[in-house]
Scaffold this active site. Structure first.
Site, PDB file in Angstrom:
ATOM      1  N   CYS A  49      14.158  -3.536  19.442  1.00  0.00           N
ATOM      2  CA  CYS A  49      14.433  -2.725  18.255  1.00  0.00           C
ATOM      3  C   CYS A  49      13.138  -2.410  17.507  1.00  0.00           C
ATOM      4  O   CYS A  49      12.944  -1.291  17.023  1.00  0.00           O
ATOM      5  CB  CYS A  49      15.422  -3.437  17.336  1.00  0.00           C
ATOM      6  SG  CYS A  49      17.057  -3.657  18.078  1.00  0.00           S
ATOM      7  N   THR A  50      12.244  -3.382  17.435  1.00  0.00           N
ATOM      8  CA  THR A  50      10.955  -3.159  16.774  1.00  0.00           C
ATOM      9  C   THR A  50      10.151  -2.115  17.542  1.00  0.00           C
ATOM     10  O   THR A  50       9.605  -1.178  16.937  1.00  0.00           O
ATOM     11  CB  THR A  50      10.177  -4.482  16.652  1.00  0.00           C
ATOM     12  OG1 THR A  50      10.951  -5.386  15.843  1.00  0.00           O
ATOM     13  CG2 THR A  50       8.818  -4.270  16.013  1.00  0.00           C
TER      14      THR A  50
END
Length: 159
Positions: A49-50
């Protein structure tokens, strides 16, 4: 299963923690004004997600050039999203679907994600100015990223 192309995009009002306080993020605010890319992602502070949100942040200019706003939605609280955005220099608009109703409306809510409870699958939607879904993709697993080239190709067709 993610909503299909041709469907009317469900409207939503979600919370976003920004420098000047908690704000409402509404899909309806963009109707008739700009296309919208909605990115569902499972959880803040996770590796994939990052990577996704940092990559999207780095490429926001390309979306703006295509007359498009980007809204990234997760089931995290707006305060967790803000802390994550500050830590990782994420400037994409993050919106909290803490009650999970928006993920459910778009067909991306997973019953259980690795024992952490329900969260959104990773998904991408292109919504045109009329509020109709023009691109819909739910990735095979939360570790897979959406096909951003296909997203941008669809946006170029809408310009």
């Amino acid at each position: 299963m993610a909503l299909p192309v041709g469907s009317k995009a469900p409207d939503f009002t979600l919370k976003s923690k920004q420098a000047d306080g908690v704000k409402d993020v509404r899909l309806a605010d963009y109707a008739g004004k700009s296309n919208v890319v909605i990115l569902f992602f499972p959880l803040a502070f996770t590796g994939v997600c990052t990577t996704e949100m940092c990559d999207v942040t780095a490429g926001l200019g390309a979306f703006e050039a295509l007359d498009t706003k980007v809204i990234a939605i997760s089931v995290d609280s707006p305060f967790a999203q803000e802390a994550w955005a500050k830590k990782e220099n994420i400037t994409v608009t993050l919106a909290s679907d803490l009650n999970k109703k928006t993920a459910a409306a778009y067909g991306t809510l997973l019953d259980d994600l690795g024992g952490f409870g329900s969260a959104s699958a990773r998904a991408a939607f292109v919504i045109d100015k009329a509020g109709v879904i023009q691109y819909s993709e739910q990735t095979p697993t939360p570790k897979d990223l959406p096909n951003f080239e296909a997203v941008k190709k669809k946006l170029a067709e809408l310009k």
